[in-house]
Design a protein around this motif. Structure first.
Motif, PDB file in Angstrom:
ATOM      1  N   ALA A  57      33.656  16.805  -0.805  1.00 51.70           N
ATOM      2  CA  ALA A  57      32.228  17.467  -0.434  1.00 51.70           C
ATOM      3  C   ALA A  57      32.556  17.815   1.028  1.00 51.70           C
ATOM      4  N   ASP A  58      32.987  17.093   1.841  1.00 48.65           N
ATOM      5  CA  ASP A  58      33.063  17.413   3.331  1.00 48.65           C
ATOM      6  C   ASP A  58      34.199  18.613   3.218  1.00 48.65           C
ATOM      7  N   SER A  59      35.191  18.552   2.723  1.00 51.85           N
ATOM      8  CA  SER A  59      36.105  19.768   2.485  1.00 51.85           C
ATOM      9  C   SER A  59      35.425  21.077   2.115  1.00 51.85           C
ATOM     10  N   ALA A  60      34.460  21.012   1.269  1.00 52.24           N
ATOM     11  CA  ALA A  60      33.750  22.028   0.503  1.00 52.24           C
ATOM     12  C   ALA A  60      32.816  22.694   1.732  1.00 52.24           C
ATOM     13  N   PHE A  61      32.113  21.687   2.354  1.00 52.35           N
ATOM     14  CA  PHE A  61      31.265  22.152   3.416  1.00 52.35           C
ATOM     15  C   PHE A  61      31.870  22.749   4.643  1.00 52.35           C
ATOM     16  N   PRO A 110      27.908  20.460  -8.889  1.00 50.71           N
ATOM     17  CA  PRO A 110      27.701  20.213 -10.064  1.00 50.71           C
ATOM     18  C   PRO A 110      26.737  20.951 -11.034  1.00 50.71           C
ATOM     19  N   PHE A 111      26.027  22.267 -10.382  1.00 54.14           N
ATOM     20  CA  PHE A 111      25.164  22.952 -10.914  1.00 54.14           C
ATOM     21  C   PHE A 111      25.738  23.867 -12.133  1.00 54.14           C
ATOM     22  N   HIS A 112      27.019  23.962 -12.177  1.00 53.02           N
ATOM     23  CA  HIS A 112      27.720  24.995 -13.059  1.00 53.02           C
ATOM     24  C   HIS A 112      27.503  24.506 -14.584  1.00 53.02           C
ATOM     25  N   VAL A 113      27.292  23.343 -14.790  1.00 53.85           N
ATOM     26  CA  VAL A 113      27.665  22.775 -16.228  1.00 53.85           C
ATOM     27  C   VAL A 113      26.335  23.533 -17.048  1.00 53.85           C
ATOM     28  N   GLU A 114      26.782  23.535 -18.460  1.00 53.31           N
ATOM     29  CA  GLU A 114      25.741  24.298 -19.304  1.00 53.31           C
ATOM     30  C   GLU A 114      24.460  23.421 -19.704  1.00 53.31           C
ATOM     31  N   ALA A 115      24.645  22.072 -19.385  1.00 58.79           N
ATOM     32  CA  ALA A 115      23.569  21.092 -19.214  1.00 58.79           C
ATOM     33  C   ALA A 115      22.455  21.707 -18.342  1.00 58.79           C
ATOM     34  N   ASP A 169      25.075  11.795  -3.353  1.00 59.83           N
ATOM     35  CA  ASP A 169      24.365  12.774  -2.515  1.00 59.83           C
ATOM     36  C   ASP A 169      25.405  13.814  -2.099  1.00 59.83           C
ATOM     37  N   ALA A 170      26.305  13.804  -2.700  1.00 61.63           N
ATOM     38  CA  ALA A 170      27.583  14.909  -2.229  1.00 61.63           C
ATOM     39  C   ALA A 170      26.792  16.281  -2.828  1.00 61.63           C
ATOM     40  N   TYR A 171      26.356  16.594  -3.558  1.00 67.20           N
ATOM     41  CA  TYR A 171      25.652  17.671  -3.972  1.00 67.20           C
ATOM     42  C   TYR A 171      24.650  18.370  -2.671  1.00 67.20           C
ATOM     43  N   GLN A 172      24.075  17.414  -2.171  1.00 66.06           N
ATOM     44  CA  GLN A 172      23.481  17.989  -0.674  1.00 66.06           C
ATOM     45  C   GLN A 172      24.385  18.434   0.272  1.00 66.06           C
ATOM     46  N   VAL A 173      25.472  17.777   0.524  1.00 64.72           N
ATOM     47  CA  VAL A 173      26.416  18.329   1.294  1.00 64.72           C
ATOM     48  C   VAL A 173      26.734  19.913   0.835  1.00 64.72           C
ATOM     49  N   VAL A 174      26.942  19.754  -0.371  1.00 59.18           N
ATOM     50  CA  VAL A 174      27.605  21.354  -0.804  1.00 59.18           C
ATOM     51  C   VAL A 174      26.424  22.264  -0.440  1.00 59.18           C
ATOM     52  N   LEU A 175      25.107  21.924  -0.697  1.00 60.56           N
ATOM     53  CA  LEU A 175      23.809  22.962  -0.490  1.00 60.56           C
ATOM     54  C   LEU A 175      23.784  23.106   0.978  1.00 60.56           C
ATOM     55  N   LEU A 176      23.926  21.879   1.809  1.00 57.86           N
ATOM     56  CA  LEU A 176      23.982  22.272   3.302  1.00 57.86           C
ATOM     57  C   LEU A 176      25.091  23.270   3.661  1.00 57.86           C
TER      58      LEU A 176
END
Length: 259
Positions: free
Chosen positions: A248-252, A29-34, A145-152
């Motif tokens: 999120a698990d698939s992205a991980f 979720p970090f790609h948003v302009e905000a 906390d799915a963003y944490q799975v993405v960062l991991l």
């Protein structure tokens, strides 16, 4: 007082932070302009400092060899890390774009496609359910906390593709194709039940038109399909937290496999 600068640590942090910054630029979720760019850089530098020993342990070149070697070597390594970060971020974005694609399918079959508007988050045109599902998915990524799975998963990518190693075009192609296939399958899984109901509604209206042409059943089809979409779409929305967790698990798994 003299300070000894550890060139090996500087090189590791620099290469790791370039991959992480490139990843955060395009990955949800970090790609948003905000999301401020300074925050993205701070997150990348903080993570690079934290995982520097792990990155050094898995590196395929001696620590500090690139900085002390020719300039072309360090420039090429930085470009490779940036491309890898962008590729991994784009693959993750494709995985989570399944939610937006499912909303777009519901808009098309439910009759909301005419009510398109500019979405400042994605920078594209989108109808009601497309924007609603995507914004809900972004909110749920932080709530669950799915963003944490993405960062991991991004951290695990340094084990799959160590710093200093070359970039495999075959692996990069399989990564993109894997993300695209997951996008299509997940979008159909999310919107599939509602699409089946809308298709059956169209079939029923067609049979009713054949039986009683004077009723003009298709004129009633638009409000009927909108009512079905609003009713069942809200019910399908309740399953979105589990969907975001599964994505999120698939992205991980996608990032842990490497490019």
């Amino acid at each position: 007082m003299q300070w000894a600068l550890d060139m090996a640590l500087v090189e590791t942090i620099m290469l790791a932070s370039v991959r992480l910054v490139a990843f955060l630029v395009v990955a949800p979720p970090f790609h948003v302009e905000a999301f401020p760019s300074s925050v993205k850089v701070a997150i990348a530098l903080g993570m690079a400092l934290a995982i520097a020993p792990r990155v050094q342990a898995s590196a395929t070149v001696p620590p500090g060899a690139l900085l002390t070697g020719p300039t072309a070597g360090i420039i090429g390594a930085l470009v490779v890390q940036a491309v890898l970060g962008l590729a991994l971020g784009f693959a993750v974005r494709m995985v989570f774009a399944a939610v937006q694609s499912a909303g777009a399918l519901i808009d098309v079959f439910g009759g909301f496609e005419l009510a398109q508007a500019f979405d400042p988050v994605t920078g594209s045109q989108g109808a009601v359910f497309s924007r609603f599902y995507y914004m809900a998915a972004l909110a749920l990524m932080f709530a669950t906390d799915a963003y944490q799975v993405v960062l991991l998963g991004m951290v695990r990518s340094f084990d799959a593709v160590p710093v200093g190693s070359g970039m495999s075009l075959d692996g990069l192609g399989s990564l993109m194709s894997g993300g695209l296939s997951q996008l299509m399958v997940a979008a159909l899984q999310i919107a599939g039940p509602l699409l089946v109901v809308l298709f059956l509604a169209d079939v029923g209206l067609g049979l009713l038109t054949r039986v009683a042409p004077a009723l003009n059943a298709f004129a009633l089809g638009f409000p009927l399909k909108i009512l079905i979409t609003l009713s069942l779409g809200s019910v399908a929305f309740l399953a979105l937290p589990q969907v975001v967790s599964a994505l999120a698990d698939s992205a991980f798994a996608l990032m842990a496999g490497g490019a």
